[in-house]
Design an enzyme around this catalytic site. Sequence first.
Site, PDB file in Angstrom:
ATOM      1  N   GLN A   1       0.815  -1.226   0.000  1.00  0.00           N
ATOM      2  CA  GLN A   1       0.000   0.000   0.000  1.00  0.00           C
ATOM      3  C   GLN A   1       0.846   1.272   0.000  1.00  0.00           C
ATOM      4  OE1 GLN A   1      -3.169  -0.037  -0.562  1.00  0.00           O
ATOM      5  NE2 GLN A   1      -3.806  -2.110  -0.059  1.00  0.00           N
TER       6      GLN A   1
ATOM      7  N   THR B   1       6.403 -21.133 -15.984  1.00  0.00           N
ATOM      8  CA  THR B   1       6.541 -20.170 -17.085  1.00  0.00           C
ATOM      9  C   THR B   1       6.009 -18.823 -16.643  1.00  0.00           C
ATOM     10  OG1 THR B   1       6.293 -21.972 -18.650  1.00  0.00           O
ATOM     11  CG2 THR B   1       5.950 -19.736 -19.508  1.00  0.00           C
TER      12      THR B   1
ATOM     13  N   CYS C   1     -10.078  -8.162   1.810  1.00  0.00           N
ATOM     14  CA  CYS C   1      -9.667  -9.544   2.005  1.00  0.00           C
ATOM     15  C   CYS C   1     -10.359 -10.188   3.192  1.00  0.00           C
ATOM     16  CB  CYS C   1      -8.157  -9.622   2.218  1.00  0.00           C
ATOM     17  SG  CYS C   1      -7.281  -8.832   0.892  1.00  0.00           S
TER      18      CYS C   1
ATOM     19  N   GLY D   1       1.029  -5.697  -8.337  1.00  0.00           N
ATOM     20  CA  GLY D   1       0.689  -4.961  -9.557  1.00  0.00           C
ATOM     21  C   GLY D   1      -0.675  -4.290  -9.529  1.00  0.00           C
TER      22      GLY D   1
HETATM   23  N1  PMP Z   1      -0.500  -6.941   1.461  1.00  0.00           N
HETATM   24  C1  PMP Z   1      -1.309  -5.885   1.574  1.00  0.00           C
HETATM   25  C2  PMP Z   1      -0.988  -4.801   2.557  1.00  0.00           C
HETATM   26  C3  PMP Z   1      -2.451  -5.774   0.765  1.00  0.00           C
HETATM   27  O1  PMP Z   1      -3.258  -4.717   0.890  1.00  0.00           O
HETATM   28  C4  PMP Z   1      -2.726  -6.813  -0.149  1.00  0.00           C
HETATM   29  C5  PMP Z   1      -3.956  -6.769  -1.038  1.00  0.00           C
HETATM   30  N2  PMP Z   1      -5.175  -6.741  -0.330  1.00  0.00           N
HETATM   31  C6  PMP Z   1      -1.844  -7.901  -0.234  1.00  0.00           C
HETATM   32  C7  PMP Z   1      -0.745  -7.931   0.591  1.00  0.00           C
HETATM   33  C8  PMP Z   1      -2.080  -9.051  -1.187  1.00  0.00           C
HETATM   34  O2  PMP Z   1      -1.798  -8.669  -2.504  1.00  0.00           O
HETATM   35  P1  PMP Z   1      -2.200  -9.569  -3.761  1.00  0.00           P
HETATM   36  O3  PMP Z   1      -3.645  -9.281  -4.019  1.00  0.00           O
HETATM   37  O4  PMP Z   1      -1.302  -9.093  -4.864  1.00  0.00           O
HETATM   38  O5  PMP Z   1      -1.948 -10.986  -3.409  1.00  0.00           O
END
Ligand code: PMP
Length: 380
Positions: A181, A239, A326, A202
């Site tokens: 972030q 790959t 998440c 990304g």
């Molecule tokens: N770390 C942090 C602080 C995030 O905000 C996120 C995405 N929610 C992630 C890790 C995971 O990233 P990715 O979706 O690329 O797996």
Amino acid sequence: MAVYLDNAATTRPCEPAVSAVFQNMVEDYGNPSSLHAVGLKAEQNITEARKAIAAALVCDPQCVTFTSGATECNNTAIFGAAKNYGKRKKKIVVSAIEHPSVAEPIKYLEEKEGFEVVRIKPSRNGEIAVEDFIDAVDDNTCLVSCMLVNNETGSIQPVRKIFSYVKRNFPECITHCDAVQGFMKIPMKSAELFADIIVVSGHKVHAVKGVGAMYIRKGIRVAPLIMGGGQEKNLRSGTESVPLIAGFGAAVRALMPTMSVAHSNAEEISEYLLKKLAKLEYITVNSTAENKSPYITNFSVKGIRSEIMLHFLESKEVYVSSGSACSKGAHSSVLTAMGIPDKLADSAIRVSIGRTTTKGEIDVLVNAIQEGYQTLAKTK
Ligand code: PMP
């Protein structure tokens, strides 16, 4: 007009990223391991992307490894470092407000592999005290992990101060930073963070989902999670997803030069939002850290559960998040660790602005919150 204010969950891919993905699907579709010209072109495109990410992190491109995203990077970093550095030293010190992709692998090491884990709690404003890390880290510590910017509150952690202490006093201890972030939002140079491993993603920076990168300092040995053909210097077999990697590189190249302009704009928008929220007596702002990213603001709406408000806002085409995307509505461990009472945590809303967010969009949001509060508080 839809108002998208969930940029910490994911961002809209920018045009250069989309074109690079397309180009690498329909034209440069070779396997980068192939020995002919089509393969070579794909390999060159990965090299260019690696250079772009390295330039943004201010490091040698050799130190950048691509994976399927920050979740994989964090898992690889933690398990891979624990395997090589945690044979005798069995202690891990980590902040209590990490993303699950850091917190869960560490919990696994604690529960299944006999590691002692010390979790450093933040203060009520979401900031970790450097002294608490200093007190916890000792000769037996193999890994120290602290995120740069918290994904739920936007609090910026004193990673540089924590890691510089650790590396000065315990040079063999691995320092790992989830910088997802913070990347391309706040200035960040790999060497100045004193991090052995830095993780970025990304899709949080206007590239496409499913690609991440990690910086691993020269000389640090991380064991691979995924074994096979030996791609990415044996650290991540399989790959390479050339289109996604090229898209990531293109987004970074396109947007990095305007990082500070975007930051100033975000600051202005964030101040505007906070001023408007301050006028609503039923709002409590949870993002109160002194050192804070302007891109993320977390607040609670008195007596209205997060999901209820979120869906009301959605009915007005205003898209925000409850805590982190998440955690899918589960109780926020971040707000709880900050000592925020359950009632407030249950009504938390995260607004994460993007590069194109306008004051007009903030007006739409705040009007919708006001309308939502008046409607929903009545029906309680
Ligand atoms: N770390 C942090 C602080 C995030 O905000 C996120 C995405 N929610 C992630 C890790 C995971 O990233 P990715 O979706 O690329 O797996």
